[in-house]
Design a protein around this motif. Structure first.
Motif, PDB file in Angstrom:
ATOM      1  N   GLU A 233      -7.816   8.279  -2.831  1.00  0.00           N
ATOM      2  CA  GLU A 233      -6.666   8.443  -1.954  1.00  0.00           C
ATOM      3  C   GLU A 233      -7.042   8.033  -0.541  1.00  0.00           C
ATOM      4  OE1 GLU A 233      -4.125  12.183  -0.318  1.00  0.00           O
ATOM      5  OE2 GLU A 233      -4.490  12.109  -2.493  1.00  0.00           O
ATOM      6  N   GLY A 234      -6.100   7.383   0.135  1.00  0.00           N
ATOM      7  CA  GLY A 234      -6.338   6.991   1.508  1.00  0.00           C
ATOM      8  C   GLY A 234      -5.213   6.140   2.050  1.00  0.00           C
ATOM      9  N   ALA A 235      -5.492   5.493   3.166  1.00  0.00           N
ATOM     10  CA  ALA A 235      -4.514   4.602   3.787  1.00  0.00           C
ATOM     11  C   ALA A 235      -4.185   3.462   2.828  1.00  0.00           C
ATOM     12  CB  ALA A 235      -5.076   4.055   5.091  1.00  0.00           C
ATOM     13  N   ALA A 236      -2.956   2.993   2.892  1.00  0.00           N
ATOM     14  CA  ALA A 236      -2.483   1.977   1.952  1.00  0.00           C
ATOM     15  C   ALA A 236      -3.396   0.755   1.908  1.00  0.00           C
ATOM     16  CB  ALA A 236      -1.055   1.571   2.297  1.00  0.00           C
ATOM     17  N   ASP A 237      -3.778   0.229   3.052  1.00  0.00           N
ATOM     18  CA  ASP A 237      -4.630  -0.961   3.065  1.00  0.00           C
ATOM     19  C   ASP A 237      -5.966  -0.706   2.380  1.00  0.00           C
ATOM     20  OD1 ASP A 237      -2.762  -2.565   4.326  1.00  0.00           O
ATOM     21  OD2 ASP A 237      -3.605  -2.271   6.328  1.00  0.00           O
ATOM     22  N   ALA A 238      -6.554   0.453   2.595  1.00  0.00           N
ATOM     23  CA  ALA A 238      -7.843   0.776   1.981  1.00  0.00           C
ATOM     24  C   ALA A 238      -7.709   0.911   0.468  1.00  0.00           C
ATOM     25  CB  ALA A 238      -8.407   2.056   2.583  1.00  0.00           C
ATOM     26  N   VAL A 239      -6.648   1.556   0.010  1.00  0.00           N
ATOM     27  CA  VAL A 239      -6.442   1.717  -1.430  1.00  0.00           C
ATOM     28  C   VAL A 239      -6.182   0.363  -2.084  1.00  0.00           C
ATOM     29  CG1 VAL A 239      -4.924   2.695  -3.210  1.00  0.00           C
ATOM     30  CG2 VAL A 239      -5.661   4.103  -1.273  1.00  0.00           C
ATOM     31  N   LEU A 240      -5.344  -0.450  -1.483  1.00  0.00           N
ATOM     32  CA  LEU A 240      -5.030  -1.752  -2.077  1.00  0.00           C
ATOM     33  C   LEU A 240      -6.250  -2.678  -2.094  1.00  0.00           C
ATOM     34  CD1 LEU A 240      -1.463  -2.250  -0.605  1.00  0.00           C
ATOM     35  CD2 LEU A 240      -2.090  -1.538  -2.927  1.00  0.00           C
ATOM     36  N   THR A 241      -7.059  -2.607  -1.065  1.00  0.00           N
ATOM     37  CA  THR A 241      -8.306  -3.386  -1.043  1.00  0.00           C
ATOM     38  C   THR A 241      -9.235  -2.913  -2.155  1.00  0.00           C
ATOM     39  OG1 THR A 241      -8.115  -3.826   1.317  1.00  0.00           O
ATOM     40  CG2 THR A 241     -10.322  -3.980   0.364  1.00  0.00           C
ATOM     41  N   ALA A 242      -9.340  -1.603  -2.328  1.00  0.00           N
ATOM     42  CA  ALA A 242     -10.181  -1.049  -3.385  1.00  0.00           C
ATOM     43  C   ALA A 242      -9.669  -1.440  -4.768  1.00  0.00           C
ATOM     44  CB  ALA A 242     -10.250   0.469  -3.253  1.00  0.00           C
ATOM     45  N   VAL A 243      -8.361  -1.426  -4.961  1.00  0.00           N
ATOM     46  CA  VAL A 243      -7.783  -1.797  -6.258  1.00  0.00           C
ATOM     47  C   VAL A 243      -8.082  -3.261  -6.576  1.00  0.00           C
ATOM     48  CG1 VAL A 243      -5.597  -2.183  -7.477  1.00  0.00           C
ATOM     49  CG2 VAL A 243      -6.023  -0.011  -6.303  1.00  0.00           C
ATOM     50  N   ASP A 244      -7.972  -4.132  -5.605  1.00  0.00           N
ATOM     51  CA  ASP A 244      -8.293  -5.548  -5.808  1.00  0.00           C
ATOM     52  C   ASP A 244      -9.742  -5.693  -6.276  1.00  0.00           C
ATOM     53  OD1 ASP A 244      -7.784  -8.499  -5.477  1.00  0.00           O
ATOM     54  OD2 ASP A 244      -9.375  -8.233  -3.989  1.00  0.00           O
ATOM     55  N   ALA A 245     -10.664  -5.054  -5.572  1.00  0.00           N
ATOM     56  CA  ALA A 245     -12.081  -5.135  -5.940  1.00  0.00           C
ATOM     57  C   ALA A 245     -12.330  -4.475  -7.294  1.00  0.00           C
ATOM     58  CB  ALA A 245     -12.939  -4.481  -4.865  1.00  0.00           C
ATOM     59  N   LEU A 246     -11.687  -3.357  -7.532  1.00  0.00           N
ATOM     60  CA  LEU A 246     -11.830  -2.641  -8.800  1.00  0.00           C
ATOM     61  C   LEU A 246     -11.430  -3.532  -9.976  1.00  0.00           C
ATOM     62  CD1 LEU A 246     -11.973   0.101 -10.472  1.00  0.00           C
ATOM     63  CD2 LEU A 246      -9.536   0.244  -9.989  1.00  0.00           C
ATOM     64  N   LEU A 247     -10.290  -4.162  -9.887  1.00  0.00           N
ATOM     65  CA  LEU A 247      -9.820  -5.033 -10.969  1.00  0.00           C
ATOM     66  C   LEU A 247     -10.752  -6.222 -11.171  1.00  0.00           C
ATOM     67  CD1 LEU A 247      -5.998  -5.015 -10.238  1.00  0.00           C
ATOM     68  CD2 LEU A 247      -7.179  -3.880 -12.137  1.00  0.00           C
ATOM     69  N   ARG A 248     -11.070  -6.909 -10.113  1.00  0.00           N
ATOM     70  CA  ARG A 248     -11.909  -8.102 -10.227  1.00  0.00           C
ATOM     71  C   ARG A 248     -13.297  -7.779 -10.776  1.00  0.00           C
ATOM     72  NH1 ARG A 248      -9.593 -12.427  -7.484  1.00  0.00           N
ATOM     73  NH2 ARG A 248      -7.848 -11.819  -6.154  1.00  0.00           N
ATOM     74  N   ARG A 249     -13.916  -6.738 -10.246  1.00  0.00           N
ATOM     75  CA  ARG A 249     -15.300  -6.440 -10.631  1.00  0.00           C
ATOM     76  C   ARG A 249     -15.404  -5.780 -11.995  1.00  0.00           C
ATOM     77  NH1 ARG A 249     -18.639  -3.730  -6.219  1.00  0.00           N
ATOM     78  NH2 ARG A 249     -20.194  -4.109  -7.811  1.00  0.00           N
TER      79      ARG A 249
ATOM     80  N   VAL B 232     -17.233   0.864  -7.023  1.00  0.00           N
ATOM     81  CA  VAL B 232     -16.224   0.288  -6.125  1.00  0.00           C
ATOM     82  C   VAL B 232     -15.427   1.393  -5.442  1.00  0.00           C
ATOM     83  CG1 VAL B 232     -14.055  -1.023  -6.041  1.00  0.00           C
ATOM     84  CG2 VAL B 232     -16.011  -1.923  -7.311  1.00  0.00           C
ATOM     85  N   ILE B 233     -14.947   2.345  -6.213  1.00  0.00           N
ATOM     86  CA  ILE B 233     -14.090   3.381  -5.640  1.00  0.00           C
ATOM     87  C   ILE B 233     -14.882   4.313  -4.725  1.00  0.00           C
ATOM     88  CG2 ILE B 233     -14.147   5.197  -7.413  1.00  0.00           C
ATOM     89  CD1 ILE B 233     -10.944   3.774  -5.932  1.00  0.00           C
TER      90      ILE B 233
ATOM     91  N   LEU C 144      -1.659   6.247  -0.067  1.00  0.00           N
ATOM     92  CA  LEU C 144      -1.520   6.005  -1.493  1.00  0.00           C
ATOM     93  C   LEU C 144      -2.599   6.749  -2.264  1.00  0.00           C
ATOM     94  CD1 LEU C 144      -1.002   2.125  -1.478  1.00  0.00           C
ATOM     95  CD2 LEU C 144       0.767   3.892  -1.564  1.00  0.00           C
ATOM     96  N   ARG C 145      -2.282   7.045  -3.515  1.00  0.00           N
ATOM     97  CA  ARG C 145      -3.272   7.594  -4.446  1.00  0.00           C
ATOM     98  C   ARG C 145      -3.307   6.671  -5.663  1.00  0.00           C
ATOM     99  NH1 ARG C 145      -1.256  12.480  -5.823  1.00  0.00           N
ATOM    100  NH2 ARG C 145      -2.336  13.441  -4.065  1.00  0.00           N
ATOM    101  N   VAL C 146      -4.491   6.249  -6.051  1.00  0.00           N
ATOM    102  CA  VAL C 146      -4.662   5.443  -7.248  1.00  0.00           C
ATOM    103  C   VAL C 146      -5.383   6.280  -8.297  1.00  0.00           C
ATOM    104  CG1 VAL C 146      -6.831   4.384  -6.438  1.00  0.00           C
ATOM    105  CG2 VAL C 146      -5.481   3.257  -8.220  1.00  0.00           C
ATOM    106  N   GLU C 147      -4.895   6.213  -9.516  1.00  0.00           N
ATOM    107  CA  GLU C 147      -5.548   6.828 -10.665  1.00  0.00           C
ATOM    108  C   GLU C 147      -5.831   5.700 -11.641  1.00  0.00           C
ATOM    109  OE1 GLU C 147      -3.419  10.311 -12.188  1.00  0.00           O
ATOM    110  OE2 GLU C 147      -2.230  10.225 -10.341  1.00  0.00           O
TER     111      GLU C 147
ATOM    112  N   ASN D  79       0.543   5.936  -6.501  1.00  0.00           N
ATOM    113  CA  ASN D  79       1.626   6.772  -5.987  1.00  0.00           C
ATOM    114  C   ASN D  79       1.546   6.834  -4.475  1.00  0.00           C
ATOM    115  OD1 ASN D  79       2.768   7.909  -8.505  1.00  0.00           O
ATOM    116  ND2 ASN D  79       0.719   8.755  -8.714  1.00  0.00           N
ATOM    117  N   VAL D  80       2.714   6.884  -3.855  1.00  0.00           N
ATOM    118  CA  VAL D  80       2.797   7.146  -2.426  1.00  0.00           C
ATOM    119  C   VAL D  80       2.665   8.650  -2.256  1.00  0.00           C
ATOM    120  CG1 VAL D  80       4.273   7.052  -0.383  1.00  0.00           C
ATOM    121  CG2 VAL D  80       4.275   5.141  -2.024  1.00  0.00           C
ATOM    122  N   VAL D  81       1.793   9.074  -1.328  1.00  0.00           N
ATOM    123  CA  VAL D  81       1.623  10.501  -1.060  1.00  0.00           C
ATOM    124  C   VAL D  81       2.042  10.781   0.370  1.00  0.00           C
ATOM    125  CG1 VAL D  81      -0.158  10.873  -2.799  1.00  0.00           C
ATOM    126  CG2 VAL D  81      -0.823  10.191  -0.508  1.00  0.00           C
TER     127      VAL D  81
END
Length: 83
Positions: free
Chosen positions: A46-62, A27-28, A3-6, A76-78
């Motif tokens: 960008e990275g493995a789905a689990d790593a990106v989703l974990t980062a997004v959770d922390a990003l939003l909360r923090r 966080v990122i 996944l890629r997060v922007e 986005n799925v890459v």
């Protein structure tokens, strides 16, 4: 799956980075991602789905806890390079 997060956080401050933006970048950059690009008007990771989703959770909360009033993000799925 990869996944890629922007993302961006608001409110903006052109004079100096607000606390929520600094936290989001920390966080990122600390996440277990394969690629990170940090800029003044947008950030990507960008990275493995689990790593990106974990980062997004922390990003939003923090970043919300640090004063962000809005977080805009896109995921986005890459394609895997091995395919």
């Amino acid at each position: 799956m990869r996944l890629r997060v922007e993302f961006t956080t608001e409110p903006f401050d052109l004079d100096e980075a607000p606390a929520h933006a600094v936290v989001a970048r920390q966080v990122i950059e600390a996440a277990e991602l394969d690629a990170v690009d940090v800029g003044p008007f947008g950030n990507t990771g960008e990275g493995a789905a689990d790593a990106v989703l974990t980062a997004v959770d922390a990003l939003l909360r923090r970043s919300l806890a640090a004063g962000a009033t809005r977080v805009s993000l896109q995921i986005n799925v890459v394609e895997d390079e091995d395919r």
